[in-house]
Design a protein around this motif. Sequence first.
Motif, PDB file in Angstrom:
ATOM      1  N   THR A  42      41.428  63.882  11.828  1.00  0.00           N
ATOM      2  CA  THR A  42      40.804  65.324  12.464  1.00  0.00           C
ATOM      3  C   THR A  42      41.594  65.944  13.457  1.00  0.00           C
ATOM      4  O   THR A  42      41.580  67.253  13.525  1.00  0.00           O
ATOM      5  N   THR A  43      42.592  65.207  14.265  1.00  0.00           N
ATOM      6  CA  THR A  43      43.467  65.693  15.323  1.00  0.00           C
ATOM      7  C   THR A  43      44.970  65.690  15.191  1.00  0.00           C
ATOM      8  O   THR A  43      45.632  66.288  15.869  1.00  0.00           O
ATOM      9  N   GLY A  44      45.249  64.831  14.130  1.00  0.00           N
ATOM     10  CA  GLY A  44      46.930  64.598  14.004  1.00  0.00           C
ATOM     11  C   GLY A  44      47.308  63.756  15.206  1.00  0.00           C
ATOM     12  O   GLY A  44      48.301  63.277  15.418  1.00  0.00           O
ATOM     13  N   GLN A  45      46.445  63.166  15.919  1.00  0.00           N
ATOM     14  CA  GLN A  45      46.779  62.019  17.103  1.00  0.00           C
ATOM     15  C   GLN A  45      45.640  61.027  17.049  1.00  0.00           C
ATOM     16  O   GLN A  45      44.612  60.997  16.526  1.00  0.00           O
ATOM     17  N   PHE A  46      46.225  60.005  17.965  1.00  0.00           N
ATOM     18  CA  PHE A  46      45.033  58.904  17.988  1.00  0.00           C
ATOM     19  C   PHE A  46      45.353  58.416  19.458  1.00  0.00           C
ATOM     20  O   PHE A  46      46.550  58.238  19.992  1.00  0.00           O
ATOM     21  N   ILE A  47      44.550  57.523  19.910  1.00  0.00           N
ATOM     22  CA  ILE A  47      44.210  57.045  21.091  1.00  0.00           C
ATOM     23  C   ILE A  47      43.954  55.382  20.792  1.00  0.00           C
ATOM     24  O   ILE A  47      43.140  55.264  20.025  1.00  0.00           O
ATOM     25  N   ILE A  48      44.733  54.458  21.449  1.00  0.00           N
ATOM     26  CA  ILE A  48      44.346  53.128  21.187  1.00  0.00           C
ATOM     27  C   ILE A  48      44.689  52.471  22.526  1.00  0.00           C
ATOM     28  O   ILE A  48      45.391  52.794  23.462  1.00  0.00           O
ATOM     29  N   LEU A  49      43.520  51.355  22.563  1.00  0.00           N
ATOM     30  CA  LEU A  49      43.619  50.698  23.802  1.00  0.00           C
ATOM     31  C   LEU A  49      44.895  49.304  23.925  1.00  0.00           C
ATOM     32  O   LEU A  49      45.277  49.071  22.968  1.00  0.00           O
ATOM     33  N   TYR A 110      55.403  51.219  31.006  1.00  0.00           N
ATOM     34  CA  TYR A 110      54.145  51.495  30.342  1.00  0.00           C
ATOM     35  C   TYR A 110      53.069  50.366  31.003  1.00  0.00           C
ATOM     36  O   TYR A 110      51.970  50.450  30.917  1.00  0.00           O
ATOM     37  N   GLU A 111      53.598  49.592  32.001  1.00  0.00           N
ATOM     38  CA  GLU A 111      52.817  48.728  32.591  1.00  0.00           C
ATOM     39  C   GLU A 111      51.579  49.246  33.235  1.00  0.00           C
ATOM     40  O   GLU A 111      51.923  50.144  34.048  1.00  0.00           O
ATOM     41  N   GLY A 112      50.584  48.808  33.457  1.00  0.00           N
ATOM     42  CA  GLY A 112      49.309  49.302  33.933  1.00  0.00           C
ATOM     43  C   GLY A 112      48.587  50.290  33.352  1.00  0.00           C
ATOM     44  O   GLY A 112      47.498  50.637  33.561  1.00  0.00           O
ATOM     45  N   GLN A 113      49.166  50.876  32.144  1.00  0.00           N
ATOM     46  CA  GLN A 113      48.307  51.708  31.406  1.00  0.00           C
ATOM     47  C   GLN A 113      47.359  51.073  30.625  1.00  0.00           C
ATOM     48  O   GLN A 113      47.761  50.123  29.893  1.00  0.00           O
ATOM     49  N   SER A 114      46.251  51.445  30.474  1.00  0.00           N
ATOM     50  CA  SER A 114      45.093  50.742  29.502  1.00  0.00           C
ATOM     51  C   SER A 114      45.005  51.210  28.492  1.00  0.00           C
ATOM     52  O   SER A 114      44.510  50.695  27.289  1.00  0.00           O
ATOM     53  N   SER A 115      45.490  52.331  28.052  1.00  0.00           N
ATOM     54  CA  SER A 115      45.375  53.051  26.642  1.00  0.00           C
ATOM     55  C   SER A 115      46.511  53.933  26.524  1.00  0.00           C
ATOM     56  O   SER A 115      47.237  54.301  27.571  1.00  0.00           O
ATOM     57  N   PHE A 116      46.973  54.209  25.310  1.00  0.00           N
ATOM     58  CA  PHE A 116      48.059  55.099  24.894  1.00  0.00           C
ATOM     59  C   PHE A 116      47.615  56.336  23.947  1.00  0.00           C
ATOM     60  O   PHE A 116      46.836  55.775  23.023  1.00  0.00           O
ATOM     61  N   SER A 117      48.397  57.276  24.094  1.00  0.00           N
ATOM     62  CA  SER A 117      48.012  58.444  22.975  1.00  0.00           C
ATOM     63  C   SER A 117      49.101  58.447  22.211  1.00  0.00           C
ATOM     64  O   SER A 117      50.369  58.604  22.623  1.00  0.00           O
ATOM     65  N   PHE A 118      48.963  58.869  20.838  1.00  0.00           N
ATOM     66  CA  PHE A 118      50.137  59.064  19.780  1.00  0.00           C
ATOM     67  C   PHE A 118      49.896  60.382  19.287  1.00  0.00           C
ATOM     68  O   PHE A 118      48.807  60.655  18.337  1.00  0.00           O
ATOM     69  N   ASP A 119      50.825  61.295  18.976  1.00  0.00           N
ATOM     70  CA  ASP A 119      50.898  62.422  18.191  1.00  0.00           C
ATOM     71  C   ASP A 119      51.693  62.093  17.039  1.00  0.00           C
ATOM     72  O   ASP A 119      52.923  61.528  17.220  1.00  0.00           O
ATOM     73  N   LEU A 120      51.147  62.378  15.710  1.00  0.00           N
ATOM     74  CA  LEU A 120      52.003  62.383  14.563  1.00  0.00           C
ATOM     75  C   LEU A 120      52.883  63.450  14.434  1.00  0.00           C
ATOM     76  O   LEU A 120      52.741  64.622  14.831  1.00  0.00           O
ATOM     77  N   PRO A 121      54.127  63.081  13.802  1.00  0.00           N
ATOM     78  CA  PRO A 121      55.163  64.254  13.420  1.00  0.00           C
ATOM     79  C   PRO A 121      54.607  64.989  12.235  1.00  0.00           C
ATOM     80  O   PRO A 121      53.594  64.554  11.648  1.00  0.00           O
ATOM     81  N   GLN A 122      55.239  66.396  12.366  1.00  0.00           N
ATOM     82  CA  GLN A 122      54.683  67.238  11.169  1.00  0.00           C
ATOM     83  C   GLN A 122      54.937  66.723   9.932  1.00  0.00           C
ATOM     84  O   GLN A 122      56.006  66.147   9.726  1.00  0.00           O
ATOM     85  N   PRO A 123      54.032  66.525   8.811  1.00  0.00           N
ATOM     86  CA  PRO A 123      54.046  66.068   7.394  1.00  0.00           C
ATOM     87  C   PRO A 123      55.005  66.862   6.918  1.00  0.00           C
ATOM     88  O   PRO A 123      55.167  68.099   6.885  1.00  0.00           O
ATOM     89  N   PRO A 124      55.403  66.555   5.664  1.00  0.00           N
ATOM     90  CA  PRO A 124      56.245  67.402   4.656  1.00  0.00           C
ATOM     91  C   PRO A 124      55.440  68.623   4.235  1.00  0.00           C
ATOM     92  O   PRO A 124      54.243  68.263   4.202  1.00  0.00           O
ATOM     93  N   GLY A 125      56.250  69.777   4.313  1.00  0.00           N
ATOM     94  CA  GLY A 125      55.159  70.966   3.877  1.00  0.00           C
ATOM     95  C   GLY A 125      54.402  71.474   4.731  1.00  0.00           C
ATOM     96  O   GLY A 125      53.734  72.596   4.627  1.00  0.00           O
ATOM     97  N   ALA A 126      54.216  70.870   6.173  1.00  0.00           N
ATOM     98  CA  ALA A 126      53.522  71.536   7.023  1.00  0.00           C
ATOM     99  C   ALA A 126      54.301  72.736   7.552  1.00  0.00           C
ATOM    100  O   ALA A 126      55.476  72.978   7.734  1.00  0.00           O
ATOM    101  N   PRO A 127      53.133  74.014   7.995  1.00  0.00           N
ATOM    102  CA  PRO A 127      53.882  75.184   8.496  1.00  0.00           C
ATOM    103  C   PRO A 127      54.699  74.780   9.948  1.00  0.00           C
ATOM    104  O   PRO A 127      54.297  73.945  10.842  1.00  0.00           O
TER     105      PRO A 127
END
Length: 130
Positions: A42-49, A110-127
């Motif tokens: 949906t977004t190209g990113q995710f958040i994980i606890l 990163y100590e003290g953070q309860s969750s983290f956000s990750f953005d994926l790199p552009q996949p092959p062929g992406a504009p």
Amino acid sequence: MSSQYAFFAGILRFVAKKTTAEAPDIRVMMGHLAGIADAVETTGQFIILRENCESAARGFAGVAQFLQERILPEALADGNKGAVEQLKWAIETSLALAAELVKRITVADYEGQSSFSFDLPQPPGAPKPH
């Protein structure tokens, strides 16, 4: 953006569904992959606890291993350059995410953070962004 990551999300879902999950920790790991697949598509990113980082890291490492051992050799043998490029990206991305997930729970910055956000790199062929 969802179409850019549909291939990767599909891989994550495939591995999550096809992995024998008799042990509770394996079921949890596959659940993380399935949830991440939905967010990524949906977004190209995710958040994980924080408490799920280790399990998700093991899941991503397993995805990379599965692709490298079982799927990539077939794509190479078929000479499918597009599939090989996508698979290599998926393997590299999975390994990078696994490493970063472990880093986030072990590095003092990163100590003290309860969750983290990750953005994926552009996949092959992406504009390319301008």
